[in-house]
Design an enzyme around this catalytic site. Sequence first.
Site, short mmCIF file in Angstrom:
data_model
loop_
_atom_site.label_atom_id
_atom_site.label_comp_id
_atom_site.label_asym_id
_atom_site.label_seq_id
_atom_site.Cartn_x
_atom_site.Cartn_y
_atom_site.Cartn_z
N ARG A 46 0.83 -1.21 0.00
CA ARG A 46 0.00 0.00 0.00
C ARG A 46 0.86 1.26 0.00
O ARG A 46 0.40 2.35 -0.33
CB ARG A 46 -0.99 0.00 1.18
N TYR A 103 -14.05 19.88 -14.03
CA TYR A 103 -14.43 18.48 -14.16
C TYR A 103 -15.55 18.19 -13.15
O TYR A 103 -15.43 18.54 -11.97
CB TYR A 103 -13.21 17.58 -13.91
N ASP A 175 -5.31 20.95 -12.90
CA ASP A 175 -5.66 19.68 -13.53
C ASP A 175 -5.18 19.76 -14.98
O ASP A 175 -5.74 20.52 -15.78
CB ASP A 175 -7.18 19.46 -13.45
N LYS A 200 -6.96 9.07 -19.33
CA LYS A 200 -7.22 9.73 -20.61
C LYS A 200 -6.00 9.61 -21.53
O LYS A 200 -5.65 8.53 -21.92
CB LYS A 200 -7.65 11.18 -20.34
C1 LIG Z 1 -11.69 12.08 -16.35
C2 LIG Z 1 -11.18 13.30 -15.65
C3 LIG Z 1 -10.94 13.28 -14.27
C4 LIG Z 1 -11.25 12.09 -13.39
O1 LIG Z 1 -10.42 11.02 -13.68
P1 LIG Z 1 -10.82 9.47 -13.48
O2 LIG Z 1 -9.61 8.78 -13.95
O3 LIG Z 1 -12.05 9.24 -14.29
O4 LIG Z 1 -11.10 9.26 -12.03
C5 LIG Z 1 -10.42 14.44 -13.70
N1 LIG Z 1 -10.18 15.56 -14.42
C6 LIG Z 1 -10.43 15.60 -15.75
C7 LIG Z 1 -10.15 16.85 -16.49
C8 LIG Z 1 -10.93 14.49 -16.40
O5 LIG Z 1 -11.18 14.54 -17.71
#
Ligand SMILES: *Cc1c(COP(=O)(O)O)cnc(C)c1O
Length: 391
Positions: A46, A103, A175, A200
């Site tokens: 962990r 988001y 982000d 992504k």
């Molecule tokens: C998809 C996304 C997230 C969340 O990520 P997950 O991997 O789905 O938990 C956060 N910020 C942005 C800009 C995203 O496109």
Amino acid sequence: MHPETLLVSAARPAHEPDAPVNEPVHFSSTFIGWEPDTVPQRIYGRMSNPTWEGPERLLAALEQVPDPDAQPGLLFSSGMAALAAALHLAPAGGRVLLPRHAYQGLGSLAQQLQEQGRIQVEAVDVTDTAAVEQALQTPTALLWLESPTNPMLEIADLPALIEAAHRAGAIVVVDNTFATPLVQRPLTLGADVVVHSVTKYLAGHSDVVLGAALTADPELHVRLLAHRSLHGAIPGPMEAFLALRGMRTLALRTERSQATAAELARRAEAAAAEGRLPLAGVRYPGLPSHPQHALAAAQMTGGFGSVLTLEVAGGAEAADRVVQGLRLWVPATSLGGVESLAERRRRFAAEPDTVPDGLIRLSVGIEHVDDLWEDLEHALRAADAPGGTGR
Ligand SMILES: *Cc1c(COP(=O)(O)O)cnc(C)c1O
């Protein structure tokens, strides 16, 4: 080394006879540590896993953390787990400024933490630097930035907003999921923390859910690491392996998908202007018509990303018909995979009503541009035809 080379060459075993070319996946929940005079590094699954270490250092190098060995990126079980760790850097009762088009999962989490009395949340328009500076006049613990924002593709003036936040004593989290470190590196613009949904572009094949948080600040790094270990928001070794394998081709995928996104945006804008397709608007930061095109060009040094939006004339129903009529584009949420995705964003009740009803977000993959264009054109025409129900 250039990022294109780092992506391919980093995180591999040393060049020794008979060594494998790829690091093996370490399925181990615990690590040997009995020698009295050594300080064990890994201890337990962990806290650490050798399979995380390669992609974590690579991510830190890509985001230009000065010492990736001391402050490697931290992989998390999902993007949301990384976002949650970063949001928890705000102290109890602290005021947090969020983009009004952030988001969705972040907005919902922040709302929940506010209801629990943990933080105070305020939404700001990150395209309006003066308004954010004004909001920072009230004591603020954390400024959260996204640029481009989802799904409106608004551009925040990152250097100006980061400087203003620091003057006000706030931590800045960016982000960087939409841009990726190949396009924009917020830590080099002064941000304290960068978070990613590795799900992504970084992993890039829509086959893994994973996140990451990065910082060059030793104290913040320790806090993010403690959050991950204590909340147990850790990646599985197989997911870390898949993410690294996906990252190997990030530069090639980005080159192709950005060029295609730009070309689709140009074609759509021209078709809309000439009345050939039922479009009320086309948004892409790389289009000179984008309201913040110059700012995007200044801070997105590696391109303009691979997401664009189309606003279908005729609103929600017409836009739904367009999505239903697509054959090649996959009608699904998410972004950043090799396959192109299309989605009408307001199908989600939580999407703010400042997002137009007929707005379709397109995540451009690596297919041939002409096939993508033909499919889009066809679906738009069919949806516009009298009594049209797609194909
Ligand atoms: C998809 C996304 C997230 C969340 O990520 P997950 O991997 O789905 O938990 C956060 N910020 C942005 C800009 C995203 O496109």
